[in-house]
Motif scaffolding. Sequence first.
Motif, mmCIF file in Angstrom:
data_model
loop_
_atom_site.group_PDB
_atom_site.id
_atom_site.type_symbol
_atom_site.label_atom_id
_atom_site.label_comp_id
_atom_site.label_asym_id
_atom_site.label_seq_id
_atom_site.Cartn_x
_atom_site.Cartn_y
_atom_site.Cartn_z
ATOM 1 N N LEU A 189 -29.798 -37.284 -40.486
ATOM 2 C CA LEU A 189 -28.973 -37.277 -39.274
ATOM 3 C C LEU A 189 -28.393 -38.672 -39.102
ATOM 4 N N HIS A 190 -27.207 -38.758 -38.516
ATOM 5 C CA HIS A 190 -26.684 -40.060 -38.153
ATOM 6 C C HIS A 190 -25.871 -39.919 -36.877
ATOM 7 N N CYS A 191 -26.095 -40.847 -35.969
ATOM 8 C CA CYS A 191 -25.456 -40.830 -34.659
ATOM 9 C C CYS A 191 -24.179 -41.656 -34.701
ATOM 10 N N PHE A 192 -23.054 -41.033 -34.389
ATOM 11 C CA PHE A 192 -21.774 -41.723 -34.276
ATOM 12 C C PHE A 192 -21.356 -41.738 -32.804
ATOM 13 N N THR A 193 -20.279 -42.413 -32.491
ATOM 14 C CA THR A 193 -19.843 -42.544 -31.104
ATOM 15 C C THR A 193 -19.597 -41.191 -30.443
ATOM 16 N N LYS A 194 -18.923 -40.288 -31.127
ATOM 17 C CA LYS A 194 -18.529 -39.025 -30.503
ATOM 18 C C LYS A 194 -19.231 -37.793 -31.057
ATOM 19 N N TYR A 195 -20.113 -37.969 -32.025
ATOM 20 C CA TYR A 195 -20.785 -36.813 -32.622
ATOM 21 C C TYR A 195 -22.032 -37.246 -33.380
ATOM 22 N N VAL A 196 -22.827 -36.241 -33.759
ATOM 23 C CA VAL A 196 -23.982 -36.444 -34.625
ATOM 24 C C VAL A 196 -23.662 -35.754 -35.945
ATOM 25 N N LYS A 197 -23.843 -36.485 -37.044
ATOM 26 C CA LYS A 197 -23.562 -35.946 -38.375
ATOM 27 C C LYS A 197 -24.878 -35.544 -39.029
ATOM 28 N N VAL A 198 -24.937 -34.297 -39.498
ATOM 29 C CA VAL A 198 -26.072 -33.811 -40.283
ATOM 30 C C VAL A 198 -25.595 -33.763 -41.731
ATOM 31 N N ALA A 199 -26.307 -34.451 -42.609
ATOM 32 C CA ALA A 199 -25.965 -34.452 -44.035
ATOM 33 C C ALA A 199 -26.971 -33.584 -44.779
ATOM 34 N N PHE A 200 -26.472 -32.569 -45.471
ATOM 35 C CA PHE A 200 -27.291 -31.746 -46.364
ATOM 36 C C PHE A 200 -26.990 -32.241 -47.772
ATOM 37 N N PHE A 201 -27.972 -32.891 -48.397
ATOM 38 C CA PHE A 201 -27.723 -33.554 -49.673
ATOM 39 C C PHE A 201 -27.402 -32.595 -50.817
ATOM 40 N N ARG A 202 -27.842 -31.366 -50.735
ATOM 41 C CA ARG A 202 -27.483 -30.337 -51.725
ATOM 42 C C ARG A 202 -26.708 -29.212 -51.018
ATOM 43 N N GLY A 203 -25.919 -29.609 -50.038
ATOM 44 C CA GLY A 203 -25.207 -28.659 -49.188
ATOM 45 C C GLY A 203 -24.231 -27.748 -49.896
ATOM 46 N N ALA A 204 -23.685 -28.191 -51.022
ATOM 47 C CA ALA A 204 -22.734 -27.351 -51.759
ATOM 48 C C ALA A 204 -23.423 -26.108 -52.326
ATOM 49 N N LEU A 205 -24.759 -26.112 -52.371
ATOM 50 C CA LEU A 205 -25.507 -24.968 -52.894
ATOM 51 C C LEU A 205 -25.994 -24.023 -51.793
ATOM 52 N N LEU A 206 -25.696 -24.355 -50.532
ATOM 53 C CA LEU A 206 -26.147 -23.523 -49.417
ATOM 54 C C LEU A 206 -25.160 -22.387 -49.170
ATOM 55 N N HIS A 207 -25.682 -21.315 -48.559
ATOM 56 C CA HIS A 207 -24.841 -20.151 -48.244
ATOM 57 C C HIS A 207 -24.969 -19.814 -46.776
ATOM 58 N N PRO A 208 -23.865 -19.788 -46.019
ATOM 59 C CA PRO A 208 -22.554 -20.307 -46.409
ATOM 60 C C PRO A 208 -22.614 -21.836 -46.500
ATOM 61 N N VAL A 209 -21.646 -22.400 -47.140
ATOM 62 C CA VAL A 209 -21.597 -23.853 -47.314
ATOM 63 C C VAL A 209 -21.277 -24.496 -45.961
ATOM 64 N N PRO A 210 -22.020 -25.528 -45.540
ATOM 65 C CA PRO A 210 -21.668 -26.241 -44.310
ATOM 66 C C PRO A 210 -20.226 -26.747 -44.370
ATOM 67 N N PRO A 211 -19.559 -26.833 -43.224
ATOM 68 C CA PRO A 211 -18.109 -27.040 -43.206
ATOM 69 C C PRO A 211 -17.588 -28.395 -43.653
ATOM 70 N N GLY A 212 -18.348 -29.467 -43.513
ATOM 71 C CA GLY A 212 -17.812 -30.799 -43.786
ATOM 72 C C GLY A 212 -17.927 -31.211 -45.233
ATOM 73 N N ALA A 213 -16.790 -31.574 -45.817
ATOM 74 C CA ALA A 213 -16.766 -32.038 -47.208
ATOM 75 C C ALA A 213 -17.247 -33.482 -47.289
ATOM 76 N N SER A 214 -17.588 -33.901 -48.502
ATOM 77 C CA SER A 214 -18.078 -35.249 -48.759
ATOM 78 C C SER A 214 -17.373 -35.817 -49.982
ATOM 79 N N LYS A 215 -17.502 -37.120 -50.163
ATOM 80 C CA LYS A 215 -16.984 -37.761 -51.365
ATOM 81 C C LYS A 215 -17.818 -37.374 -52.583
ATOM 82 N N THR A 216 -19.078 -36.998 -52.338
ATOM 83 C CA THR A 216 -19.937 -36.569 -53.438
ATOM 84 C C THR A 216 -19.913 -35.052 -53.519
ATOM 85 N N LYS A 217 -19.996 -34.514 -54.728
ATOM 86 C CA LYS A 217 -19.803 -33.074 -54.927
ATOM 87 C C LYS A 217 -20.895 -32.215 -54.306
ATOM 88 N N ASP A 218 -22.130 -32.707 -54.213
ATOM 89 C CA ASP A 218 -23.238 -31.895 -53.723
ATOM 90 C C ASP A 218 -23.422 -31.934 -52.213
#
Length: 132
Positions: free
Chosen positions: A71-100
Amino acid sequence: MFVLPYVARSRDEQRGDAPVQAYIAAMPGWKSDLGRRLNALIERTVPGVHKAVKWNSPFYGIQGQGWFLSLHCFTKYVKVAFFRGALLHPVPPGASKTKDTRYLDIHEDDELDEAQFAAWVKQASQLPGERM
């Protein structure tokens, strides 16, 4: 499996529930309530989850398997990072610079789908974790 001695770990890493709870308590305003809610969902979904605060972010993982979420707290939102998120179903909506990695950004007025979040957490915890 070889585990580095504590002195060799990242200087800013603090392991266990207490530093995660301190981080959540320090999150400003509505984000602290959200942090408690996310933490409780993660704990219910993955009993015995391992926790740490690294690089000013709470990390969740499985002992000996690595980290699956942060988790990371930003000014206007909280970001949840799924490190192997590209393998989840359905895929979480936010893209990353890293493929997974995939992200879920939660803003103050967003309605959290707890069932979907718990499903992602469960799936993520069953995949090989990220070693950091």
